[in-house]
Design a protein around this motif. Structure first.
Motif, PDB file in Angstrom:
ATOM      1  N   LEU A 273       8.175   9.394 -52.668  1.00 11.82           N
ATOM      2  CA  LEU A 273       7.756  10.527 -53.487  1.00 11.82           C
ATOM      3  C   LEU A 273       6.272  10.828 -53.293  1.00 11.82           C
ATOM      4  CD1 LEU A 273       9.682   9.807 -56.823  1.00 11.82           C
ATOM      5  CD2 LEU A 273      10.231  11.485 -55.064  1.00 11.82           C
ATOM      6  N   SER A 274       5.473   9.785 -53.133  1.00 16.88           N
ATOM      7  CA  SER A 274       4.045  10.010 -52.873  1.00 16.88           C
ATOM      8  C   SER A 274       3.846  10.707 -51.535  1.00 16.88           C
ATOM      9  CB  SER A 274       3.284   8.679 -52.904  1.00 16.88           C
ATOM     10  OG  SER A 274       3.705   7.831 -51.844  1.00 16.88           O
ATOM     11  N   TRP A 275       4.649  10.344 -50.525  1.00 16.56           N
ATOM     12  CA  TRP A 275       4.573  11.036 -49.232  1.00 16.56           C
ATOM     13  C   TRP A 275       4.953  12.511 -49.386  1.00 16.56           C
ATOM     14  CZ3 TRP A 275       7.708   6.966 -45.926  1.00 16.56           C
ATOM     15  CH2 TRP A 275       6.968   5.783 -45.867  1.00 16.56           C
ATOM     16  N   VAL A 276       5.969  12.771 -50.196  1.00 20.40           N
ATOM     17  CA  VAL A 276       6.404  14.154 -50.411  1.00 20.40           C
ATOM     18  C   VAL A 276       5.296  14.963 -51.083  1.00 20.40           C
ATOM     19  CG1 VAL A 276       8.049  15.613 -51.657  1.00 20.40           C
ATOM     20  CG2 VAL A 276       8.844  13.553 -50.487  1.00 20.40           C
ATOM     21  N   VAL A 277       4.637  14.358 -52.069  1.00 18.17           N
ATOM     22  CA  VAL A 277       3.555  15.061 -52.765  1.00 18.17           C
ATOM     23  C   VAL A 277       2.411  15.360 -51.807  1.00 18.17           C
ATOM     24  CG1 VAL A 277       1.799  14.827 -54.566  1.00 18.17           C
ATOM     25  CG2 VAL A 277       4.148  14.117 -55.025  1.00 18.17           C
TER      26      VAL A 277
ATOM     27  N   ILE B 158      -0.439  -1.771 -40.909  1.00 18.63           N
ATOM     28  CA  ILE B 158      -0.543  -0.824 -39.790  1.00 18.63           C
ATOM     29  C   ILE B 158       0.768  -0.078 -39.591  1.00 18.63           C
ATOM     30  CG2 ILE B 158      -0.863  -0.630 -37.300  1.00 18.63           C
ATOM     31  CD1 ILE B 158      -2.838  -2.936 -37.481  1.00 18.63           C
ATOM     32  N   ILE B 159       1.875  -0.831 -39.618  1.00 20.02           N
ATOM     33  CA  ILE B 159       3.187  -0.200 -39.447  1.00 20.02           C
ATOM     34  C   ILE B 159       3.454   0.797 -40.578  1.00 20.02           C
ATOM     35  CG2 ILE B 159       5.675  -0.614 -39.411  1.00 20.02           C
ATOM     36  CD1 ILE B 159       5.101  -3.283 -38.044  1.00 20.02           C
ATOM     37  N   SER B 160       3.096   0.416 -41.804  1.00 23.29           N
ATOM     38  CA  SER B 160       3.318   1.307 -42.948  1.00 23.29           C
ATOM     39  C   SER B 160       2.491   2.582 -42.824  1.00 23.29           C
ATOM     40  CB  SER B 160       2.969   0.580 -44.252  1.00 23.29           C
ATOM     41  OG  SER B 160       3.793  -0.553 -44.434  1.00 23.29           O
ATOM     42  N   VAL B 161       1.234   2.432 -42.392  1.00 27.16           N
ATOM     43  CA  VAL B 161       0.368   3.606 -42.249  1.00 27.16           C
ATOM     44  C   VAL B 161       0.906   4.535 -41.162  1.00 27.16           C
ATOM     45  CG1 VAL B 161      -1.918   4.362 -41.512  1.00 27.16           C
ATOM     46  CG2 VAL B 161      -1.696   2.471 -43.134  1.00 27.16           C
ATOM     47  N   VAL B 162       1.324   3.966 -40.036  1.00 33.05           N
ATOM     48  CA  VAL B 162       1.862   4.790 -38.951  1.00 33.05           C
ATOM     49  C   VAL B 162       3.133   5.508 -39.410  1.00 33.05           C
ATOM     50  CG1 VAL B 162       2.876   4.736 -36.645  1.00 33.05           C
ATOM     51  CG2 VAL B 162       0.830   3.377 -37.133  1.00 33.05           C
ATOM     52  N   ALA B 163       4.029   4.764 -40.061  1.00 28.80           N
ATOM     53  CA  ALA B 163       5.275   5.374 -40.544  1.00 28.80           C
ATOM     54  C   ALA B 163       4.997   6.464 -41.567  1.00 28.80           C
ATOM     55  CB  ALA B 163       6.177   4.299 -41.143  1.00 28.80           C
ATOM     56  N   ALA B 164       4.058   6.200 -42.480  1.00 24.62           N
ATOM     57  CA  ALA B 164       3.727   7.206 -43.493  1.00 24.62           C
ATOM     58  C   ALA B 164       3.126   8.443 -42.851  1.00 24.62           C
ATOM     59  CB  ALA B 164       2.749   6.608 -44.509  1.00 24.62           C
ATOM     60  N   THR B 165       2.236   8.254 -41.871  1.00 30.98           N
ATOM     61  CA  THR B 165       1.598   9.401 -41.221  1.00 30.98           C
ATOM     62  C   THR B 165       2.618  10.266 -40.497  1.00 30.98           C
ATOM     63  OG1 THR B 165      -0.433   8.111 -40.920  1.00 30.98           O
ATOM     64  CG2 THR B 165      -0.171  10.088 -39.559  1.00 30.98           C
ATOM     65  N   VAL B 166       3.492   9.628 -39.721  1.00 35.46           N
ATOM     66  CA  VAL B 166       4.514  10.387 -38.984  1.00 35.46           C
ATOM     67  C   VAL B 166       5.441  11.109 -39.956  1.00 35.46           C
ATOM     68  CG1 VAL B 166       6.473  10.184 -37.416  1.00 35.46           C
ATOM     69  CG2 VAL B 166       4.403   8.851 -36.985  1.00 35.46           C
ATOM     70  N   THR B 167       5.857  10.414 -41.009  1.00 39.80           N
ATOM     71  CA  THR B 167       6.755  11.029 -41.990  1.00 39.80           C
ATOM     72  C   THR B 167       6.106  12.214 -42.677  1.00 39.80           C
ATOM     73  OG1 THR B 167       7.778   8.866 -42.387  1.00 39.80           O
ATOM     74  CG2 THR B 167       8.179  10.586 -44.014  1.00 39.80           C
ATOM     75  N   ILE B 168       4.846  12.068 -43.075  1.00 45.77           N
ATOM     76  CA  ILE B 168       4.138  13.151 -43.767  1.00 45.77           C
ATOM     77  C   ILE B 168       3.972  14.355 -42.850  1.00 45.77           C
ATOM     78  CG2 ILE B 168       1.894  13.801 -44.713  1.00 45.77           C
ATOM     79  CD1 ILE B 168       1.737  10.957 -45.883  1.00 45.77           C
ATOM     80  N   VAL B 169       3.695  14.108 -41.562  1.00 45.95           N
ATOM     81  CA  VAL B 169       3.548  15.219 -40.612  1.00 45.95           C
ATOM     82  C   VAL B 169       4.860  16.004 -40.514  1.00 45.95           C
ATOM     83  CG1 VAL B 169       3.253  15.787 -38.168  1.00 45.95           C
ATOM     84  CG2 VAL B 169       1.684  14.181 -39.275  1.00 45.95           C
TER      85      VAL B 169
ATOM     86  N   LEU C 296      -1.860   7.688 -65.937  1.00 44.94           N
ATOM     87  CA  LEU C 296      -0.405   7.654 -65.817  1.00 44.94           C
ATOM     88  C   LEU C 296       0.065   7.185 -64.448  1.00 44.94           C
ATOM     89  CD1 LEU C 296       0.597  10.969 -67.633  1.00 44.94           C
ATOM     90  CD2 LEU C 296       0.807   8.641 -68.502  1.00 44.94           C
ATOM     91  N   ALA C 297      -0.593   7.647 -63.375  1.00 52.17           N
ATOM     92  CA  ALA C 297      -0.084   7.365 -62.030  1.00 52.17           C
ATOM     93  C   ALA C 297      -1.165   7.004 -61.029  1.00 52.17           C
ATOM     94  CB  ALA C 297       0.713   8.574 -61.523  1.00 52.17           C
TER      95      ALA C 297
ATOM     96  N   LEU D 245      -4.855  12.872 -58.271  1.00 45.46           N
ATOM     97  CA  LEU D 245      -4.821  13.891 -57.226  1.00 45.46           C
ATOM     98  C   LEU D 245      -3.980  15.089 -57.645  1.00 45.46           C
ATOM     99  CD1 LEU D 245      -5.759  14.369 -54.257  1.00 45.46           C
ATOM    100  CD2 LEU D 245      -3.551  13.459 -53.541  1.00 45.46           C
ATOM    101  N   ALA D 246      -2.881  14.822 -58.344  1.00 45.12           N
ATOM    102  CA  ALA D 246      -1.960  15.906 -58.715  1.00 45.12           C
ATOM    103  C   ALA D 246      -2.242  16.493 -60.089  1.00 45.12           C
ATOM    104  CB  ALA D 246      -0.522  15.392 -58.669  1.00 45.12           C
ATOM    105  N   ALA D 247      -3.143  15.880 -60.861  1.00 49.86           N
ATOM    106  CA  ALA D 247      -3.334  16.289 -62.251  1.00 49.86           C
ATOM    107  C   ALA D 247      -3.846  17.721 -62.370  1.00 49.86           C
ATOM    108  CB  ALA D 247      -4.306  15.324 -62.941  1.00 49.86           C
TER     109      ALA D 247
END
Length: 357
Positions: A38-42, A156-167, A317-318, A324-326
Motif C-alpha cells: 500500500l505504501s508503494w501504491v501511495v 538492497i533486494i527490497s529497495v530494488v524490488a520496490a523501485t521497479v514496482t513503483i515505476v 497515525l502512520a 507525507l499523505a496528510a
C-alpha cells in the motif's frame, strides 16, 4: 413508579453487528499485512500525479498518444536525474573518499584522547567501554552487526524490488488512471457527474500543489545548508544534495539530514559542528512553523494551522507515510467540504427566494 423499558435485539441484528465487526477486523488485518504494498501504491500515486501535467503537455505539443507520451516523460525525468547525478555525485564521491581517508586519523585521535574527538575518550572513556562490551560478546549490541551481510542483502533486494514496482505502478496509473476515473464518475447519477468531475479536478490540483510545494521546500533546505557549509569551510558542501533529498520526507527527513551533516561538521571542527547544529535547530523550526504552512497554504490552499495539525496527526497515525499523505488528504477533504457547503447554499437560496415577503 417509572416504567422499565426493555430493548429486545433480534438474532438477525446481532448477527449483522458481529458480521460487521468481523469484516472490519479482516479489512484491518489485510491492510496491516499489505502495508508495504500500500505504501508503494501511495508513492506511485504521488509520482503519477506529479508527472501527469508533463505527460499532458507532451501530448498537446507533440500530438502523441498517451502511451508514447508517458514513455517520453519517463525518459526526460531519467535524463534529469542523470544530469543532477552527473553534476553532484562525482563531487559527493570525492568528498566521501576524503572522509574515508581521514577516518583513520580520527580513530587514532579518539583512541589517544587527542584532537576534536579526544574528549570522548578523556572524559567518557568511550574506547574502554566499547572494548569491554566486545569482550562480553556485545558487538551486536554495540554496533548492531549481527547478520549485517544478510540484512544489507535483504535491504538492497527490497529497495530494488520496490523501485521497479513503483515505476511500473506509476506507468500504469498514468496510462489507465483517467479511464478508472471515468468508471468512478459513471457510478454516480448523470446529473451529478459534472459536480463530481469538478471536485476530482480540484483534488488533483491540490495534490499537485502539495508536490510542487514539497519540492520547493526541499530545494530551499539543500541550498541553505550548502551555503552554511561553504561559509564554515567544511569540505563536504555536496551534502546539501543529500539534505534536499531527505527533506522530501516531512518532519523527520530534515532531522535525519541534520544529524548526518552535524556529525560531518564536528569532524571538521567543533565550532563548525556547533554552528551546524544551531542552524538545523533554527531551520527546522522555520520550516515546520513557517515555510510549510506558508508554501502549502498557497499551493494546497490550506490555512497554516490546518497544515501543521494535519502533518502532526498524519505522522502520529502512520509515521513518515502518514506525514507525507496528510496534507493532500486534508486538501481533498477541504475540497469536498467546500463543495458540500456550496451545494447546500445553492439548495437553500432558491427556497429562501421563493418564500413570500
Amino acid at each position: 413508579m417509572n416504567a422499565v423499558r426493555v430493548v429486545e435485539l433480534r438474532p438477525r441484528t446481532i448477527l449483522r453487528v458481529l458480521g460487521i465487526v468481523l469484516l472490519v477486523a479482516v479489512v484491518l488485518e489485510v491492510i496491516w499485512l499489505t502495508r508495504h504494498v500500500l505504501s508503494w501504491v501511495v508513492i506511485a500515486l504521488f509520482l503519477a500525479l506529479a508527472l501527469d501535467p508533463l505527460v499532458g503537455l507532451i501530448q498537446r505539443r507533440m500530438h502523441m498518444r498517451r502511451g508514447p507520451a508517458i514513455g517520453l516523460a519517463f525518459l526526460l525525468v531519467a535524463l534529469a536525474v542523470i544530469a543532477v547525478g552527473w553534476t553532484f555525485v562525482p563531487k559527493l564521491v570525492d568528498e566521501v573518499n576524503g572522509f574515508v581517508q581521514a577516518t583513520p586519523g580520527y580513530v587514532h585521535e579518539l583512541t589517544h584522547g587527542r584532537g576534536r574527538l579526544g574528549f570522548l575518550e578523556s572524559k567518557y572513556h568511550i574506547v574502554e567501554r566499547v572494548r569491554e562490551q566486545v569482550k562480553k560478546g556485545g558487538t551486536s549490541r554495540v554496533l548492531g552487526l549481527s547478520g549485517v551481510a544478510l540484512s544489507v542483502t535483504k535491504s538492497i533486494i527490497s529497495v530494488v524490488a520496490a523501485t521497479v514496482t513503483i515505476v511500473f505502478l506509476t506507468f500504469f496509473m498514468l496510462l489507465e488512471g483517467r479511464a478508472w476515473m471515468e468508471r468512478l464518475y459513471s457510478l454516480v447519477p448523470e446529473h451529478s457527474q459534472p459536480r463530481w468531475r469538478r471536485v476530482g479536478h480540484d483534488i488533483y490540483r491540490t495534490v499537485g500543489g502539495y508536490i510542487t510545494g514539497n519540492i520547493l521546500i526541499s530545494v530551499i533546505a539543500g541550498v541553505s545548508i550548502t551555503i552554511v557549509l561553504l561559509a564554515l569551510g567544511v569540505p563536504y558542501a555536496a551534502l546539501g544534495l543529500l539534505v534536499a533529498v531527505l527533506d522530501l520526507i516531512p518532519l523527520a527527513g530534515a532531522t535525519v539530514a541534520g544529524i548526518i551533516v552535524a556529525l560531518v561538521a564536528f569532524l571538521h571542527s567543533v565550532p563548525a559542528g556547533i554552528v551546524a547544529v544551531a542552524f538545523f535547530i533554527v531551520y527546522q523550526q522555520i520550516e515546520n512553523h513557517f515555510l510549510q504552512p506558508v508554501i502549502y497554504g498557497r499551493t494546497v490552499e490550506l490555512s497554516p494551522l490546518t497544515v501543521l495539525v494535519s502533518v502532526l496527526v498524519g505522522a502520529e497515525l502512520a509515521g513518515i507515510l502518514g506525514a507525507l499523505a496528510a496534507i493532500p488528504v486534508a486538501g481533498g477533504i477541504q475540497v469536498i467540504i467546500r463543495d458540500q457547503l456550496a451545494t447546500r447554499r445553492g439548495r437553500v437560496a432558491p427556497a429562501s427566494a421563493a418564500e413570500p415577503e
